[in-house]
Scaffold this motif. Structure first.
Motif, PDB file in Angstrom:
ATOM      1  N   UNK A   2     -33.376   0.190 -16.784  1.00 24.94           N
ATOM      2  CA  UNK A   2     -33.182  -1.140 -17.345  1.00 24.94           C
ATOM      3  C   UNK A   2     -33.407  -1.169 -18.859  1.00 24.94           C
ATOM      4  N   UNK A   3     -32.667  -2.051 -19.501  1.00 23.60           N
ATOM      5  CA  UNK A   3     -32.799  -2.260 -20.944  1.00 23.60           C
ATOM      6  C   UNK A   3     -34.009  -3.147 -21.221  1.00 23.60           C
ATOM      7  N   UNK A   4     -34.480  -3.152 -22.448  1.00 23.72           N
ATOM      8  CA  UNK A   4     -35.545  -4.060 -22.873  1.00 23.72           C
ATOM      9  C   UNK A   4     -35.026  -5.035 -23.923  1.00 23.72           C
ATOM     10  N   UNK A   5     -33.692  -5.141 -24.044  1.00 26.03           N
ATOM     11  CA  UNK A   5     -33.100  -6.002 -25.072  1.00 26.03           C
ATOM     12  C   UNK A   5     -32.745  -7.364 -24.474  1.00 26.03           C
ATOM     13  N   UNK A   6     -33.622  -8.304 -24.668  1.00 26.88           N
ATOM     14  CA  UNK A   6     -33.434  -9.657 -24.130  1.00 26.88           C
ATOM     15  C   UNK A   6     -32.180 -10.311 -24.700  1.00 26.88           C
ATOM     16  N   UNK A   7     -31.742  -9.893 -25.878  1.00 26.97           N
ATOM     17  CA  UNK A   7     -30.548 -10.487 -26.489  1.00 26.97           C
ATOM     18  C   UNK A   7     -29.307 -10.279 -25.626  1.00 26.97           C
ATOM     19  N   UNK A   8     -29.341  -9.285 -24.731  1.00 28.99           N
ATOM     20  CA  UNK A   8     -28.210  -9.038 -23.834  1.00 28.99           C
ATOM     21  C   UNK A   8     -28.000 -10.175 -22.841  1.00 28.99           C
ATOM     22  N   UNK A   9     -29.001 -11.027 -22.651  1.00 29.77           N
ATOM     23  CA  UNK A   9     -28.864 -12.154 -21.731  1.00 29.77           C
ATOM     24  C   UNK A   9     -28.224 -13.373 -22.392  1.00 29.77           C
ATOM     25  N   UNK A  10     -28.133 -13.368 -23.712  1.00 33.43           N
ATOM     26  CA  UNK A  10     -27.588 -14.541 -24.401  1.00 33.43           C
ATOM     27  C   UNK A  10     -28.576 -15.694 -24.332  1.00 33.43           C
ATOM     28  N   UNK A  12     -30.348 -19.471 -25.692  1.00 33.00           N
ATOM     29  CA  UNK A  12     -30.901 -19.954 -26.960  1.00 33.00           C
ATOM     30  C   UNK A  12     -32.415 -19.941 -26.922  1.00 33.00           C
ATOM     31  N   UNK A  13     -33.010 -19.810 -28.090  1.00 33.90           N
ATOM     32  CA  UNK A  13     -34.459 -19.784 -28.230  1.00 33.90           C
ATOM     33  C   UNK A  13     -34.959 -21.225 -28.255  1.00 33.90           C
ATOM     34  N   UNK A  14     -35.869 -21.546 -27.337  1.00 35.22           N
ATOM     35  CA  UNK A  14     -36.485 -22.876 -27.308  1.00 35.22           C
ATOM     36  C   UNK A  14     -37.812 -22.895 -28.055  1.00 35.22           C
ATOM     37  N   UNK A  15     -38.607 -21.849 -27.882  1.00 39.38           N
ATOM     38  CA  UNK A  15     -39.891 -21.705 -28.578  1.00 39.38           C
ATOM     39  C   UNK A  15     -39.968 -20.284 -29.103  1.00 39.38           C
ATOM     40  N   UNK A  16     -40.523 -20.134 -30.309  1.00 39.17           N
ATOM     41  CA  UNK A  16     -40.604 -18.816 -30.931  1.00 39.17           C
ATOM     42  C   UNK A  16     -41.978 -18.637 -31.562  1.00 39.17           C
ATOM     43  N   UNK A  17     -42.511 -17.429 -31.473  1.00 34.88           N
ATOM     44  CA  UNK A  17     -43.818 -17.086 -32.036  1.00 34.88           C
ATOM     45  C   UNK A  17     -44.873 -18.103 -31.604  1.00 34.88           C
ATOM     46  N   UNK A  18     -44.976 -18.268 -30.299  1.00 34.69           N
ATOM     47  CA  UNK A  18     -45.866 -19.261 -29.721  1.00 34.69           C
ATOM     48  C   UNK A  18     -46.877 -18.578 -28.810  1.00 34.69           C
ATOM     49  N   UNK A  81     -36.754 -18.503 -23.817  1.00 35.29           N
ATOM     50  CA  UNK A  81     -35.293 -18.606 -23.860  1.00 35.29           C
ATOM     51  C   UNK A  81     -34.800 -19.558 -22.785  1.00 35.29           C
ATOM     52  N   UNK A  82     -33.681 -20.195 -23.076  1.00 33.58           N
ATOM     53  CA  UNK A  82     -32.934 -20.954 -22.079  1.00 33.58           C
ATOM     54  C   UNK A  82     -31.634 -20.199 -21.869  1.00 33.58           C
ATOM     55  N   UNK A  83     -31.423 -19.700 -20.647  1.00 33.52           N
ATOM     56  CA  UNK A  83     -30.214 -18.926 -20.377  1.00 33.52           C
ATOM     57  C   UNK A  83     -29.415 -19.569 -19.251  1.00 33.52           C
ATOM     58  N   UNK A  84     -28.119 -19.363 -19.267  1.00 32.92           N
ATOM     59  CA  UNK A  84     -27.256 -19.843 -18.197  1.00 32.92           C
ATOM     60  C   UNK A  84     -27.568 -19.085 -16.922  1.00 32.92           C
ATOM     61  N   UNK A  85     -27.458 -19.779 -15.788  1.00 30.40           N
ATOM     62  CA  UNK A  85     -27.783 -19.168 -14.508  1.00 30.40           C
ATOM     63  C   UNK A  85     -26.724 -19.505 -13.465  1.00 30.40           C
ATOM     64  N   UNK A  86     -26.664 -18.649 -12.462  1.00 30.25           N
ATOM     65  CA  UNK A  86     -25.785 -18.870 -11.323  1.00 30.25           C
ATOM     66  C   UNK A  86     -26.649 -19.119 -10.088  1.00 30.25           C
ATOM     67  N   UNK A  87     -26.036 -19.536  -9.018  1.00 30.52           N
ATOM     68  CA  UNK A  87     -26.762 -19.700  -7.758  1.00 30.52           C
ATOM     69  C   UNK A  87     -27.341 -18.357  -7.306  1.00 30.52           C
TER      70      UNK A  87
END
Length: 104
Positions: A2-10, A12-18, A81-87
């Motif tokens: 598995x990758x460790x690159x969260x950016x691959x999920x697309x 948007x950032x809701x909270x950062x450095x929290x 992050x807020x990411x799109x999801x499927x069922x």
């Protein structure tokens, strides 16, 4: 592997450095369904980096997942992050994660 690159999920950032507590409060307030997400959990072939378990939230109507992650890059730290999801995503997470202890 598995990758460790969260950016691959697309998404948007809701909270950062929290803090983890701030993320957990946000997830609890902004999602109807929460689960304990533990460090190194693999979702969509991404290994989720966390220092300790945190809450993952599901927004079923909006088809979104609120997903915490710890970025190692300077200036990011703990991110939500807020990411799109499927069922299928919701079903996978329900099958592999537990409800928080106070909801059992």
């Amino acid at each position: 592997m598995p990758s460790r690159c969260i950016n691959n999920l697309g998404g948007k950032v809701l909270l950062k450095d929290t803090t983890p507590d701030e993320v957990n409060r946000y997830v609890t307030k902004n999602s109807k369904e929460q689960y304990e997400l533990y460090p190194e959990f693999v979702f969509r072939d991404i290994r989720i980096l966390l220092k300790a378990p945190m809450l993952l939230g599901m927004q079923i109507r909006r088809q979104k997942i609120l997903l915490p992650f710890t970025k190692l890059c300077p200036g990011y730290g703990t991110v939500l992050y807020e990411i799109n999801a499927t069922e299928d995503d919701f079903a996978y997470l329900r099958a592999h994660l537990k409800k928080p202890a106070d909801e059992r």
